[in-house]
Design a protein around this motif. Structure first.
Motif, short mmCIF file in Angstrom:
data_model
loop_
_atom_site.label_atom_id
_atom_site.label_comp_id
_atom_site.label_asym_id
_atom_site.label_seq_id
_atom_site.Cartn_x
_atom_site.Cartn_y
_atom_site.Cartn_z
N GLU A 34 -13.83 -3.76 2.24
CA GLU A 34 -13.72 -2.77 3.02
C GLU A 34 -13.97 -2.96 4.57
O GLU A 34 -13.03 -2.59 5.51
N ASP A 42 -11.52 -5.20 6.08
CA ASP A 42 -9.99 -5.17 6.19
C ASP A 42 -9.09 -5.51 7.54
O ASP A 42 -9.82 -5.30 8.53
N GLY A 43 -8.26 -6.12 7.56
CA GLY A 43 -7.67 -6.61 8.65
C GLY A 43 -7.97 -7.98 9.02
O GLY A 43 -7.54 -8.57 9.91
N GLY A 103 -4.83 -6.23 -4.20
CA GLY A 103 -5.10 -5.91 -2.92
C GLY A 103 -5.77 -4.52 -2.95
O GLY A 103 -6.02 -3.78 -1.75
N GLN A 125 -7.21 0.85 -0.82
CA GLN A 125 -6.43 -0.52 -0.45
C GLN A 125 -6.76 -1.15 0.68
O GLN A 125 -7.46 -0.68 1.60
N VAL A 126 -6.91 -2.38 0.48
CA VAL A 126 -7.55 -3.45 1.32
C VAL A 126 -6.58 -4.55 1.72
O VAL A 126 -5.76 -4.84 0.95
N ASP A 127 -6.58 -4.96 3.09
CA ASP A 127 -5.85 -6.20 3.40
C ASP A 127 -6.64 -6.89 4.07
O ASP A 127 -7.12 -7.17 5.09
N VAL A 128 -6.94 -8.04 3.07
CA VAL A 128 -8.12 -9.17 3.30
C VAL A 128 -7.47 -10.48 3.00
O VAL A 128 -7.19 -10.67 2.00
#
Length: 575
Positions: free
Chosen positions: A340, A343-344, A370, A382-385
């Protein structure tokens, strides 16, 4: 030879000679001594301590005498002579004003933050200061005496600046130039260049350069600060994550083709979001490459987090990665995990092969969908890693030994990067050693310049099981115990396991190749590099010359000089 004959002969060579008795009183002096000490006919009967205290007995370590303002004399070894009066000794010395001036100026120029390059009137490189060595990733010994055009190539369609000012006899101020070195490093600079003219004759030229990427970085910081001030004045509370990667590709020190290839791969990989697994032995700098990938990626403004999977117990590692909900276990608080927090941005899993197999399976869903679920939680987040991973053993070996799930490897190792060990990139050792010396000079407040040839020979012979990190520690070890005032690292200050390494006795006892201006050690390294490129190119002279960035004729001369048998070379690949 009688001592008076020796005194006269040495005087003709410009060497001053004094005869001092047991009380350190001067009883005789040759003509050169009187001229060098500017005391003609007045030296006899004087105490040596009154003339040159550094030349007295008991002054070990002092070889220079400051005889007048701006004038220095250096003590020289005294020859064995006959007929010398009892209890007397010879004190031999020479003019060393230029030596001291050179050393003082060199120390000063090496402390300047701007890069400096000096050439003679024929555009041959005379000097690179430490800042230039760091910026260009070039070892000075490799390029001194070479035409500057053979080392630097403009990438902006313009001519090199130093040859211009030498030819035009006019300075060029604040000129921006983009060039590449013959070792493949690209550099963006702003430089002021000047000719050196004496008695209407051009003696050479020099450039004082600033790394434009550093200036550009400062500009960006100023813009960021201005933006934060604007946001604060408008009452907004936007904040950028403080979790960031420190290193970029510019921090990777190399001239070897092996590392150049890895850097090129990483630069390309940085453009995408694919998972990358970086394999390399301990100490090869895997995290350096991982951070560089992040900083060159579209996610560079996002957070970068790293976790060592070998250093944390399984249950705690799961909590750190996925987070916890209050009451998940005794004392658990509601806390976001690393996925978390990243994220990004990018998450680096270091030593992934040390992670428990059961926990590895839980990573698969994050990589595939994800989404994560905190320990003790019910909600999916939801995570964007982007996930990068490091491994210190060959991935397929880790799979066979049950240290890495095969399905996880296919997820994490979409792209595989292999970082070569130091023993496979020995040509980088002089540059790395110089880099670590510069670092330790700041850390330890020292003024060490370099390593000597014998130390380089030992470094080249050693196999470096700890790789670049071990080299860094060897340099720091030496600089910690090096006597105050010593400017060069010699073998006696190296860690004992390096000087006692069996390979050192073999390599340092090898005959030095004949001819050429390079030392035997540097010739050996050059020979090894040529053999490596010839093997890689199947013995093709033209292609090998292109890779080595030298003419075909020069390469053929080197092959003949080092007696390289190409057929035997191809029939016997390296182990």
């Amino acid at each position: 030879m009688d001592y008076r004959e020796a005194m006269q002969m040495l005087s003709q060579c410009g060497l001053g000679v004094l005869v001092a008795d047991a009380d350190e009183r001067i009883i005789e002096a040759n003509d050169a001594a009187e001229q060098l000490l500017q005391d003609e006919g007045k030296l006899e009967g004087c105490l040596l301590a009154d003339i040159a205290p550094a030349f007295c007995r008991g002054q070990e370590g002092q070889t220079y005498a400051n005889t007048a303002f701006g004038e220095y004399r250096r003590l020289c070894p005294a020859p064995t002579v006959e007929g010398l009066p009892a209890d007397c000794r010879l004190v031999v010395f020479r003019d060393a004003t230029n030596d001291v001036c050179h050393e003082v100026l060199m120390h000063a120029i090496n402390q300047v933050s701007e890069s400096v390059i000096i050439c003679d009137a024929d555009n041959r490189i005379w000097l690179l200061n430490d800042a230039a060595v760091k910026m260009d990733s070039i070892v000075t010994q490799d390029v001194v005496g070479e035409n500057i055009a053979n080392v630097y190539r403009p990438q902006d369609g313009k001519e090199l600046l130093v040859p211009q000012v030498i030819a035009d006899r006019r300075p060029l101020l604040n000129v921006r130039q983009y060039y590449s070195t013959r070792y493949g490093k690209n550099v963006d600079i702003v430089a002021s260049s000047f000719p050196v003219i004496q008695d209407r004759q051009v003696l050479g030229g020099f450039s004082i350069m600033e790394d434009w990427s550093a200036i550009d970085s400062l500009h960006k910081q100023i813009i960021d600060l201005q933006q934060k001030l604007v946001e604060r004045s408008e009452g907004r509370q936007k904040t950028k994550s403080a979790l960031s990667a420190k290193y970029t590709f510019a921090d990777i020190i190399y001239i070897s083709k092996a590392v150049s290839s890895v850097v090129a791969q990483c630069r390309q990989v940085a453009k995408t979001d694919s998972s990358v697994m970086i394999y390399g032995e301990t100490g090869t700098g895997k995290e350096l490459f991982a951070q560089s990938i992040h900083n060159a990626s579209p996610r560079s403004d996002g957070p970068f987090l790293a976790i060592n999977c070998a250093a944390i117990p399984e249950n705690l590692l799961e909590s750190l990665l996925f987070g916890t909900e209050k009451g998940a276990y005794t004392g658990a608080e509601r806390r976001a995990g690393l996925f978390e927090q990243a994220d990004g941005g990018t998450l680096l899993l270091d030593e992934i092969n040390s992670m428990n197999i059961n926990l590895q399976s839980k990573l698969l869903r994050v990589l595939q969908d994800g989404v994560i679920r905190r320990v003790g939680g019910m909600n999916e987040i939801q995570v964007d890693v982007r996930v990068l991973s490091n491994i210190n053993m060959p991935p397929y070996e880790a799979i066979e030994k049950g240290r890495l799930r095969r399905d996880l490897f296919y997820r994490l190792g979409v792209v595989n990067i292999n970082v070569p060990p130091l023993r496979e990139r020995r040509e980088d050792i002089p540059l790395l050693a110089k880099h670590f010396i510069l670092q330790c000079n700041q850390k330890l407040v020292r003024a060490v310049r370099d390593i000597d040839e014998q130390t380089l020979a030992r470094f080249t012979a050693y196999d470096w099981p700890g790789n670049v990190r071990e080299l860094q520690h060897a340099i720091e070890h030496a600089m910690n115990i090096l006597p105050d005032g010593a400017a060069v690292i010699t073998p006696e200050y190296l860690p004992a396991h390096i000087t006692a390494y069996p390979g050192n006795a073999f390599r340092t006892s090898r005959p030095v190749p004949e001819g050429g201006s390079l030392s035997g050690t540097m010739q050996e390294m050059e020979c090894r590099a040529i053999c490596k490129v010839l093997r890689e190119n199947g013995g093709n002279i033209s292609e090998s010359a292109r890779v080595l960035q030298m003419s075909r004729q020069r390469l053929q001369y080197r092959i003949k000089r080092y007696k390289i048998n190409i057929d035997a070379l191809l029939d016997n690949p390296p182990r």
